[in-house]
Each structure stands twice: as structure tokens, then as C-alpha cells.
Design an enzyme around this catalytic site. Structure first.
Site, short mmCIF file in Angstrom:
data_model
loop_
_atom_site.label_atom_id
_atom_site.label_comp_id
_atom_site.label_asym_id
_atom_site.label_seq_id
_atom_site.Cartn_x
_atom_site.Cartn_y
_atom_site.Cartn_z
N SER A 1 -113.52 -18.25 63.86
CA SER A 1 -114.39 -19.29 63.34
C SER A 1 -113.73 -20.66 63.28
O SER A 1 -114.42 -21.65 63.03
CB SER A 1 -114.89 -18.90 61.95
OG SER A 1 -113.79 -18.72 61.07
N SER B 1 -109.61 -15.49 62.80
CA SER B 1 -110.22 -16.79 63.08
C SER B 1 -109.27 -17.93 63.38
O SER B 1 -109.74 -19.02 63.73
CB SER B 1 -111.11 -17.20 61.91
OG SER B 1 -112.34 -16.55 62.03
N LYS C 1 -110.13 -27.49 58.69
CA LYS C 1 -111.37 -26.71 58.79
C LYS C 1 -112.23 -26.96 57.55
O LYS C 1 -111.69 -27.03 56.43
CB LYS C 1 -110.99 -25.24 58.90
CG LYS C 1 -112.13 -24.27 59.16
CD LYS C 1 -111.59 -22.84 59.31
CE LYS C 1 -112.65 -21.82 59.64
NZ LYS C 1 -112.07 -20.47 59.81
N1 GLN Z 1 -114.69 -13.24 63.52
C1 GLN Z 1 -114.41 -12.57 62.28
C2 GLN Z 1 -115.66 -12.55 61.44
O1 GLN Z 1 -116.64 -12.98 61.90
C3 GLN Z 1 -113.25 -13.23 61.60
C4 GLN Z 1 -113.61 -14.40 60.80
C5 GLN Z 1 -112.44 -15.08 60.17
O2 GLN Z 1 -111.28 -14.73 60.40
N2 GLN Z 1 -112.77 -16.02 59.29
O3 GLN Z 1 -115.67 -12.11 60.34
#
Ligand code: GLN
Length: 457
Positions: free
Chosen positions: A129, A153, A54
Site C-alpha cells: 500500500s 506494504s 505515507k
Molecule cells: N497488501 C497487504 C494488505 O492488503 C499488506 C498491507 C500492508 O502491509 N499495509 O493487507
């Protein structure tokens, strides 16, 4: 070795892969040179394993942009510990992969290079994400992915794409070189086609690191697990998770999993985690507060792009940040600054911190009675692209079954639990702090049981 790497390079360059828009940086020569070097090296635990990393995890060979214009072309002068350990174990970093800007999002639509497509249905999102690495693993382009899980994420995109997503206990994998979003919640996690591969990668990257003061002095899980009998495992099903307006198909798929576990002798009992409905609001207050502080460093002085050069300092900051950050990151910074501000921090940040304690307490109490908590990973299968972009609360709500885990620092894993109208759904297993090895043991049994029961037909 070289043949395998060449095949991976071909897959990365194939039109089908390009159409996913999952890759942020890739170079055939770097991949093949890595494979050639391995031919003369002693074999390691991950020799030849191709991994998509990532793009908020620092690498020396490729830029690290976090999917943001503010870091366009940025190259880190150092490498994340997880990446160095992957390489030391013989793995090949095949490419950098797409994400919501700085990890803020649940659909991989908030990236400066555009959205990543779902591997089965291009009109849908792969989750986020870590949607880039998840889509690449699901398509079989690479053999594993590194993601980051601040509030789900890794697990949520794994569930949407039909693969395994593991979030280690907080402190089990070094965060050194992971660009900070919310430091008290961030954890590097693994995306993989199977529990076995996820575990092997965690075993290679985990363990204490002098560069990260929050990494814990405990050995990571071993690469190979032990066989467990489900009859010896007590599983808790938190009633509140089923009250969270679950899609009927998700409910059926996860109920079927529970049925299979019961049939194998597992002791399945209802448990209560009463603060569950407060997890999402608490998560968004705390993560935005931390983000507003962590992202203050991107001001055009030291990192990435500078805009408004030659103007006065305040205007340079304003232009760099105003043009460099996308709308979701700006929303988090503004929210985070607000919830920490003098007049309001008691009302928002401190209350969210209290809720966090209660959530952790709920889990501690439940873990006196059961070994693992089982839940759906997401309330619905992958949603359509564009559907939630204009409605942040709808977007945030897709994390409502995953973010409590980060607030409590627990290990959790999502494994495929069949399909609903052709789209994958996931089942989540949550463990006690540092029960990562036992979590993989149980997840393996569950994965085998589901495969035997033909859930994937
Ligand atoms: N979807 C969550 C957010 O937008 C989690 C993001 C993540 O785990 N990096 O913060």
C-alpha cells in the site's frame, strides 16, 4: 540547503510528478520554510534529506487522511514519533504520499484520491500500500520515504518500483502516530534509493519510545554499517517460496542473485519453511480481525467526516461508515467481524493464530542453521492497473512472499535484483529478530555485488 529544497519543490510540482498521482498533500512554503530554519540549525544526521511520508502517519503540518473519505481534511493534533525524529535529525517532510485506504491493498488503487501510477509504466501499479512514497523515491522526486508494512506494504512496492524497502523488526520503530491497521503486525518502514540511505533513516527514527508500549528497549541500528565478507554469511533458500508459482523472469533474476552470492563465497543452502502456503490466509484473517476493531473508532463522533448528522445515532454511524469507507476497507471490516464472531472465532481467528505460531517456529528453527533467508520479494513484476481489483484473492496473493515476515515480527529488506521485460524485481533478505543492523550490512554487500555484476544494465 535552500537551493536543494527549491529543487525538490520544483520536482514535486513538475507535470511528470503530478501525472503519478502520488502526493496527497504538499505546500511549497512549508517545505522552503523548513529548509530556511535548517540553515541556522546545527547539522544533523539527515540534514536536508527530503522525505515523502505515507498519509497514514500523523503530521502536524499536513492533513492525515489515510487515503480515506472518512478522514477527508483530518488534521492530527500530534505528530508521529518517527516524523518528529526525522525532523530532529534535520530531514524535511516534503509531502504526504498516497496509499491504499488505511494501508489495505497491494496496488495503491484503493485510495479515495485515485490510483498512483507506476514510475516506469503508467498503465501498471506501483505496488502497495505504500505506492505513493515508493513512486516518488523511484522517480527521484524525494530522497526517501516513510511507509508502513503490515503485510509487505513497504517491500512489495519497493520491488515493483526498483528501489530499496526496509521493514524493521516489530518494535524497532515506534508506531506512535501511525494510524493502526493491524497493531500486532504494523511497522513503519523506509523506502530509499539505496541500502545506505534506508539504514540512515532507520537509525534516525528507531529506538524505544515511551508513547508506544510495543516499542522495544534496544538501540536502533547505527547509521553506518560494518563491512562483512559474504564468505562468513550462511544464507537459506526456502524451497517452498520457489514453489509459489513464480514468474519465470523473477525466478531467473533471483537465481542470478544467488549465483552472484555463491560466487562471492556465501554459503547458500536450501531450507524448509513448511507453513509458507498458510501465511497469506492466516495474515488476512488476523489483519482483518484487528482492523475491524481498530477502525471502529471512525464513526463520525470524534474523527473526520460525519454524515447523517441530526439523524439517530445508529443511522449516523451507518451513513458515516457506509459512505466514508471504500469497498476494500468495508470488505476487511466485515471479514474481520465475522472471523471474531462467537460461533466462528475458533474456526478462523484461533486457527490463524496457531498458524502464526507455527510460522514463527519454522523461522526459529531455520535461523539455527542460517543467518538470513533469501527469497524473491514478489511472485511477479508490477501488474496492470485494474487487473486485480475485481478479484481480491488475486490481489492478496501478491503478498504471499512478504507477509509471513510480519506474522513472525522479523526484519526484512527488499533490494533491486534487475529487471524482467523492463520492469524491476526485488530480492528479499529476512533476518532474525533484531538483526536489523546485520541485515543492512549484508544487504549492502549484496547491493554492491549486484551493481558490479551489471544486473541493472
Ligand atoms: N497488501 C497487504 C494488505 O492488503 C499488506 C498491507 C500492508 O502491509 N499495509 O493487507
Amino acid at each position: 540547503m535552500l537551493d536543494d529544497a527549491t529543487a525538490a519543490a520544483d520536482r514535486l510540482e513538475a507535470p511528470d510528478t503530478q501525472a503519478l498521482n502520488a502526493v496527497t498533500a504538499y505546500d511549497r512554503e512549508i517545505l522552503l520554510a523548513g529548509a530556511r530554519a535548517l540553515e541556522h540549525a546545527p547539522p544533523g544526521p539527515l540534514t536536508g534529506l527530503t522525505v515523502a511520508v505515507k498519509d497514514n502517519i500523523c503530521t502536524l503540518d499536513y492533513p492525515t487522511t489515510c487515503g480515506s473519505r472518512v478522514l477527508e481534511g483530518y488534521r492530527s493534533p500530534f505528530e508521529a514519533t518517527a516524523v518528529s525524529r526525522l525532523k530532529r535529525a534535520g530531514a524535511l517532510v516534503a509531502c504526504k504520499a498516497n496509499l491504499d485506504e488505511f494501508g489495505m491493498g497491494s496496488s495503491t488503487e484503493w485510495s479515495a484520491i485515485g490510483r498512483t501510477r507506476h514510475p516506469i509504466d503508467p498503465e501498471r501499479v506501483p505496488g502497495g500500500s505504500s505506492g505513493g512514497p515508493a513512486a516518488l523515491v523511484a522517480k527521484g522526486v524525494v530522497e526517501a520515504g516513510l511507509g508502513s508494512d503490515t503485510g509487505g506494504s513497504v517491500r512489495q512496492p519497493a520491488a515493483f518500483c526498483g528501489i530499496v524497502g526496509a521493514k524493521p523488526s516489530y518494535g524497532s520503530v515506534s508506531r506512535f502516530g501511525l494510524v493502526a491497521f493491524a497493531s500486532s503486525l504494523d511497522q513503519i518502514g523506509v523506502l530509499a534509493p539505496s541500502v545506505t540511505v534506508a539504514r540512515r533513516v532507520h537509525a534516525a527514527i528507531g529506538g524505544p519510545d515511551p508513547h508506544d508500549a510495543t516499542s522495544v528497549d534496544r538501540p536502533p541500528p547505527t547509521a553506518h554499517g560494518e563491512h562483512v565478507e559474504l564468505a562468513q554469511v550462511r544464507l537459506g533458500v526456502p524451497v517452498e517460496y520457489w514453489e509459489q508459482m513464480l514468474d519465470a523472469g523473477v525466478r531467473r533474476a533471483v537465481d542470478a542473485c544467488l549465483g552472484i552470492m555463491r560466487a562471492r563465497g556465501a554459503n547458500v543452502a536450501d531450507v524448509s519453511l513448511p507453513h509458507t502456503p498458510l501465511a497469506t490466509p492466516a495474515y488476512y484473517v488476523i489483519s482483518s480481525a484487528e482492523a475491524s476493531s481498530n477502525l471502529a473508532r471512525f464513526d463520525g463522533v470524534r474523527f473526520g467526516q460525519r454524515r447523517g448528522d441530526g439523524l439517530d445515532l445508529a443511522r449516523m454511524y451507518r451513513e458515516t461508515r457506509g459512505e466514508g469507507f471504500g469497498p476494500e476497507v468495508r470488505r476487511r471490516i466485515i471479514t474481520g467481524t465475522f472471523v471474531l464472531s462467537a460461533g466462528y472465532r475458533g474456526r478462523y481467528y484461533q486457527r490463524a493464530a496457531e498458524v502464526r505460531q507455527r510460522i514463527a517456529q519454522d523461522f526459529r528453527r531455520v535461523f539455527q542453521e542460517v543467518d538470513f533467508v533469501v527469497t524473491p520479494t514478489t511472485p511477479s513484476p508490477a501488474f496492470r492497473a485494474g487487473e486485480r481489483l475485481g478479484d481480491p484473492v488475486a490481489m492478496y496473493s501478491s503478498d504471499r512472499l512478504v507477509c509471513a515476515v510480519n506474522l513472525a515480527g522479523l526484519p526484512a529488506i527488499s533490494i533491486p535484483a534487475g529487471r524482467v521485460s523492463g520492469l524491476p524485481v526485488g530480492v528479499q533478505l529476512i533476518g532474525r529478530p533484531f538483526a536489523d543492523a546485520a541485515m543492512y550490512d549484508v544487504a549492502t554487500v549484496l547491493e554492491d555485488a549486484l551493481a558490479e555484476a551489471g544486473e541493472f544494465a
